[in-house]
Scaffold this active site. Structure first.
Site, PDB file in Angstrom:
ATOM      1  N   PRO A  94      16.939   2.068-133.028  1.00 34.11           N
ATOM      2  CA  PRO A  94      17.742   0.946-132.233  1.00 34.11           C
ATOM      3  C   PRO A  94      18.552   1.866-131.254  1.00 34.11           C
ATOM      4  CG  PRO A  94      18.405   1.367-134.701  1.00 34.11           C
ATOM      5  CD  PRO A  94      17.099   2.280-134.587  1.00 34.11           C
ATOM      6  N   GLY A  98      23.891   5.656-132.899  1.00 29.18           N
ATOM      7  CA  GLY A  98      24.007   6.926-133.133  1.00 29.18           C
ATOM      8  C   GLY A  98      22.820   7.736-133.740  1.00 29.18           C
ATOM      9  N   GLY A 100      20.504   8.950-131.839  1.00 31.93           N
ATOM     10  CA  GLY A 100      19.850   9.745-130.798  1.00 31.93           C
ATOM     11  C   GLY A 100      18.744   9.135-129.913  1.00 31.93           C
ATOM     12  N   SER A 101      18.820   7.765-129.866  1.00 29.12           N
ATOM     13  CA  SER A 101      17.987   7.079-129.093  1.00 29.12           C
ATOM     14  C   SER A 101      17.582   7.533-127.565  1.00 29.12           C
ATOM     15  CB  SER A 101      18.277   5.405-129.050  1.00 29.12           C
ATOM     16  OG  SER A 101      17.454   4.810-128.071  1.00 29.12           O
ATOM     17  N   SER A 102      18.748   7.887-126.952  1.00 33.02           N
ATOM     18  CA  SER A 102      18.467   8.358-125.494  1.00 33.02           C
ATOM     19  C   SER A 102      17.917   9.826-125.553  1.00 33.02           C
ATOM     20  CB  SER A 102      19.647   8.381-124.919  1.00 33.02           C
ATOM     21  OG  SER A 102      20.913   9.031-125.444  1.00 33.02           O
ATOM     22  N   ALA A 103      18.287  10.521-126.495  1.00 32.91           N
ATOM     23  CA  ALA A 103      17.570  11.858-126.249  1.00 32.91           C
ATOM     24  C   ALA A 103      16.229  11.789-126.806  1.00 32.91           C
ATOM     25  CB  ALA A 103      18.535  12.694-127.453  1.00 32.91           C
ATOM     26  N   ASP A 145      22.039  16.095-130.277  1.00 33.27           N
ATOM     27  CA  ASP A 145      21.114  15.084-130.317  1.00 33.27           C
ATOM     28  C   ASP A 145      19.696  15.673-129.680  1.00 33.27           C
ATOM     29  OD1 ASP A 145      23.406  13.488-130.815  1.00 33.27           O
ATOM     30  OD2 ASP A 145      22.959  12.167-129.511  1.00 33.27           O
TER      31      ASP A 145
HETATM   32  C1  MEV Z   1      26.424  11.728-130.862  1.00 33.72           C
HETATM   33  O1  MEV Z   1      25.370  11.466-131.396  1.00 33.72           O
HETATM   34  C2  MEV Z   1      27.320  13.076-131.367  1.00 33.72           C
HETATM   35  C3  MEV Z   1      28.801  13.226-130.773  1.00 33.72           C
HETATM   36  O2  MEV Z   1      29.392  14.337-131.205  1.00 33.72           O
HETATM   37  C4  MEV Z   1      28.568  13.614-129.218  1.00 33.72           C
HETATM   38  C5  MEV Z   1      27.839  14.911-128.956  1.00 33.72           C
HETATM   39  O3  MEV Z   1      27.801  15.624-129.731  1.00 33.72           O
HETATM   40  O4  MEV Z   1      27.422  15.126-127.796  1.00 33.72           O
HETATM   41  C6  MEV Z   1      29.596  12.173-130.723  1.00 33.72           C
END
Ligand code: MEV
Length: 307
Positions: A94, A98, A100-103, A145
C-alpha cells in the site's frame, strides 16, 4: 521481456531518530511485494500502474521520484533517454503507509531495467539509484528504506555506516495493521527537523529512541519478547512527543496494548500509515488481528519474527 522484484519493509525500531544518525532495526516484509515488467513497445517510454497509464514524460509531478528512478537507471545503463519500452508496475504494497512502497518500486524498476539491458546491477549502484529517488520522495532520507527493500535480511542501520545484518532469535509474531490513511513521511520528517530547531530539548526524544533501539537489539538476540514489547511501547510514546503519530495510530496502538500485545508502536514515517504489535503466540497474533480490525484497521498482516 524482463522483470524486477522487491518487497516491503517494516521499521521495528528507530524511525525518525535514524535520520539524525541514531540506529534503526528494519525487517524486509515479504507479505507485500512489487513486480516490474519491462518490454519493448511503441516509440516512447510508457508506464502503467494502478494510478497511472501513459507516457513517462507526461507523468504529473507527484510521480517525480518514480520518473527519476527510471531516468537514472537508463542513464547508468547508457541507454537512450526515451526508449520504445513499456514499464508495468504491479504492487501489493500500500502506498504511503510506512512500508517502503516508493523505495521498493525504485528497487524493482532498477532491477527490471538492468535485466532488460542485460547488465549486472551491483548493490552499490542499486543503493545510489534508490537513494537518489528517495531524496525526491522523502526530502532527507536516512537510507533505511532503500537498504531494507533491496535486501532479504533484517538490518541494523546507522546512516553513513556499514550495513549490519541481524539474526533474529525471537520467538514471536509481528502484527502489522494499516490505519487506511495515507501516511505523510515527507511532512513528518520536515516537522521533526523544525521541532529540533525551535525546541532543541526535543533531541532528548531522539537520544531515548536510540537507546531503546540498542536495547531492542539485545532483546531480539536473546529471545526476550516481553522486554522488546516494553521498549516498543516506550518508543511509541517518544514518537508521539515528536509529533509524528496521530489519532488513528494512537487508537490502534492502544487497542493492541489493551488486547494483549506485548508492545505496540507506529512504524515508518507516521501521521497515518501502519502500526505494529508484538504477540508471543500465533493465537495471540490472530486475536490481535480481530481487535485491530474491529477498531478500524483497513488491512492486517502477521509475520513470524524468528523465521
Ligand atoms: C521512513 O520509512 C523512515 C523515516 O525514519 C525516514 C527515513 O529514515 O528516511 C521516518
Amino acid at each position: 521481456m524482463s522483470q524486477g522484484h522487491a518487497g516491503g519493509k517494516i521499521i521495528l525500531m528507530g524511525e525518525h531518530a535514524v535520520v539524525y544518525g541514531y540506529p534503526a532495526i528494519a525487517l524486509p516484509f515479504s507479505a507485500v511485494q512489487v513486480q516490474v515488467t519491462v518490454e519493448e513497445k511503441g516509440d516512447s517510454l510508457s508506464l502503467s500502474c494502478a494510478l497511472y497509464q501513459g507516457l513517462v514524460h507526461e507523468m504529473p509531478r507527484v510521480w517525480e521520484s518514480l520518473k527519476h528512478a527510471i531516468r537514472l537507471s537508463l542513464y547508468r545503463l547508457g541507454a537512450p533517454t526515451d526508449p520504445g519500452l513499456h514499464i508495468e508496475i504491479e504492487s501489493t504494497i500500500p502506498p504511503e503507509r510506512g512500508m517502503g512502497s516508493s523505495a521498493a518500486v525504485a528497487v524493482a524498476i532498477a532491477r527490471a531495467l538492468f535485466a532488460f539491458y542485460g547488465k549486472d546491477l551491483s548493490d552499490k549502484e542499486l543503493w545510489e539509484i534508490v537513494q537518489s529517488a528517495e531524496a525526491i520522495a522523502h526530502g532527507n532520507p536516512s537510507g533505511v528504506d532503500a537498504a531494507t527493500t533491496s535486501g532479504q535480511k533484517p538490518i541494523w542501520f546507522v546512516k553513513g555506516s556499514e550495513l549490519e545484518h541481524l539474526e533474529l532469535c525471537l520467538d514471536a509474531y509481528l502484527v502489522v495493521a494499516d490505519t487506511g490513511k495515507m501516511g505523510q513521511t515527507l511532512s513528518a520528517v520536515e516537522d521533526v527537523a523544525d521541532l529540533l530547531c525551535t525546541q532543541p530539548d526535543a533531541e532528548a526524544e531522539l537520544v531515548a529512541l536510540g537507546t531503546l533501539t540498542q536495547q531492542a537489539r539485545l532483546y531480539l538476540a536473546t529471545n526476550q519478547a516481553d522486554k522488546l514489547g516494553q521498549v516498543m511501547n516506550q518508543a511509541h510514546h517518544h514518537l508521539q512527543i515528536l509529533g509524528v503519530s496521530d489519532e488513528a495510530l494512537d487508537k490502534l496502538v492502544e487497542v493492541a496494548q489493551e488486547g494483549g500485545a506485548l508492545g505496540a508502536k507506529l512504524t515508518g514515517g507516521g501521521r497515518g500509515g501502519c502500526m505494529i504489535a508484538l504477540a508471543d503466540t500465533r493465537k495471540k497474533a490472530d486475536d490481535l488481528v480481530m481487535v485491530l480490525k474491529e477498531a478500524g484497521a483497513s488491512q492486517t498482516w502477521i509475520q513470524q519474527i524468528g523465521e
